[in-house]
Design an enzyme around this catalytic site. Structure first.
Site, short mmCIF file in Angstrom:
data_model
loop_
_atom_site.label_atom_id
_atom_site.label_comp_id
_atom_site.label_asym_id
_atom_site.label_seq_id
_atom_site.Cartn_x
_atom_site.Cartn_y
_atom_site.Cartn_z
N HIS A 110 0.84 -1.21 0.00
CA HIS A 110 0.00 0.00 0.00
C HIS A 110 0.87 1.25 0.00
O HIS A 110 0.63 2.21 -0.73
CB HIS A 110 -0.90 0.03 1.24
CG HIS A 110 -1.87 -1.10 1.32
ND1 HIS A 110 -2.96 -1.21 0.48
CD2 HIS A 110 -1.94 -2.16 2.15
CE1 HIS A 110 -3.64 -2.29 0.80
NE2 HIS A 110 -3.04 -2.89 1.80
N GLU A 139 15.41 -3.97 12.24
CA GLU A 139 14.71 -3.80 13.51
C GLU A 139 14.47 -2.30 13.76
O GLU A 139 15.41 -1.52 13.84
CB GLU A 139 15.53 -4.39 14.67
CG GLU A 139 14.76 -4.38 15.99
CD GLU A 139 15.59 -4.83 17.18
OE1 GLU A 139 15.09 -4.72 18.30
OE2 GLU A 139 16.74 -5.28 16.99
N ASP A 174 8.52 6.21 8.12
CA ASP A 174 7.86 5.57 9.25
C ASP A 174 6.68 6.45 9.58
O ASP A 174 6.82 7.67 9.67
CB ASP A 174 8.78 5.40 10.46
CG ASP A 174 8.18 4.40 11.46
OD1 ASP A 174 7.67 3.35 11.01
OD2 ASP A 174 8.20 4.66 12.66
N GLY A 176 -4.93 0.08 7.27
CA GLY A 176 -4.61 0.48 8.64
C GLY A 176 -5.80 1.12 9.33
O GLY A 176 -6.92 0.60 9.32
N TYR A 177 -5.56 2.31 9.89
CA TYR A 177 -6.61 3.01 10.64
C TYR A 177 -7.46 3.93 9.75
O TYR A 177 -8.28 4.69 10.26
CB TYR A 177 -5.95 3.86 11.76
CG TYR A 177 -5.14 3.04 12.74
CD1 TYR A 177 -5.76 2.37 13.79
CD2 TYR A 177 -3.76 2.92 12.60
CE1 TYR A 177 -5.01 1.63 14.69
CE2 TYR A 177 -3.01 2.17 13.50
CZ TYR A 177 -3.64 1.52 14.54
OH TYR A 177 -2.91 0.77 15.42
N ASP A 178 -7.27 3.86 8.45
CA ASP A 178 -7.97 4.77 7.53
C ASP A 178 -9.49 4.82 7.72
O ASP A 178 -10.08 5.90 7.69
CB ASP A 178 -7.65 4.42 6.07
CG ASP A 178 -6.24 4.83 5.67
OD1 ASP A 178 -5.54 5.46 6.50
OD2 ASP A 178 -5.83 4.54 4.53
N LYS A 190 -7.22 10.98 -1.11
CA LYS A 190 -6.37 10.72 0.05
C LYS A 190 -4.92 11.10 -0.25
O LYS A 190 -4.25 11.74 0.56
CB LYS A 190 -6.46 9.24 0.45
CG LYS A 190 -5.63 8.93 1.70
CD LYS A 190 -5.48 7.45 1.93
CE LYS A 190 -4.37 7.19 2.95
NZ LYS A 190 -4.03 5.78 3.10
#
Length: 198
Positions: free
Chosen positions: A12, A41, A71, A155-157, A177
């Protein structure tokens, strides 16, 4: 044509970055497309620290290419900025959108809309060579709805409501978006820098 390797395998995210940067004369590819199989990591305390960790690790392997790492995540004010850098693994399992959304809704249960303020943050680091590191950040403010709304995005979209547009990210078209998101705001700053180094 110069290559930009995006230090991610999130399909995405790669798609969004490619769409937003397509006007520039760079070949944008993912780690997989570059044949890189490295698990970096992310142990930073901020989005910017994590983005730099990812970019620098891939830069060590591919010094001839530009390396871009991002990130990003959601910060909810009443939760002290959580889920923050743990956004992708908020419920314990990395990338389980359903469980992450369920946990977020449970944490906010009973909170009024004015207490549900949040922002999406995107930190980006572009390493062009050993000497030059470009850091940019984009944010967008909104609210967390009480239920999922819309089937788009990831995700939280479907929970992230943008008042100016009266819809969640999940209800928006990709084009809409991509024109207002935290990632597009970070990338527009990055575009200015990229135009200088063509």
């Amino acid at each position: 044509m110069k290559r930009i390797i995006v230090a991610s395998n999130n399909a995405h995210k790669i798609k969004e970055i490619k769409q937003i940067l397509e006007a520039l004369e760079f070949e944008v590819i993912s780690l997989k497309e570059a044949g890189i199989n490295v698990d970096v990591e992310e142990n930073g305390n901020t989005f910017m620290e994590n983005a730099y960790i990812k970019a620098s690790e891939i830069h060590k392997l591919h010094k001839e290419d530009l390396i871009l790492a991002d990130d990003s995540g959601l910060m909810v004010d009443v939760l002290g900025g959580a889920p923050g850098v743990y956004s992708a693994r908020y419920a314990g399992e990395h990338g389980n959108d359903k469980k992450n959304n369920e946990k977020l809704l449970a944490e906010l249960k009973g909170k009024k809309i004015e207490e549900r303020t949040a922002r999406f943050v995107c930190a980006m680091v572009l390493i062009t060579d050993d000497e030059r590191v470009i850091k940019v950040q984009g944010e967008i403010e909104g609210y967390i709805k009480e239920e999922l709304s819309g089937g788009g995005g990831f995700g939280y979209d479907p929970l992230f409501y943008v008042p100016e547009y009266e819809m969640t990210f999940g209800e928006m078209t990709e084009e809409m978006k991509n024109s207002i998101s935290h990632r597009s705001r970070a990338l527009s700053k990055l575009k200015e820098e990229l135009q200088k180094i063509k």
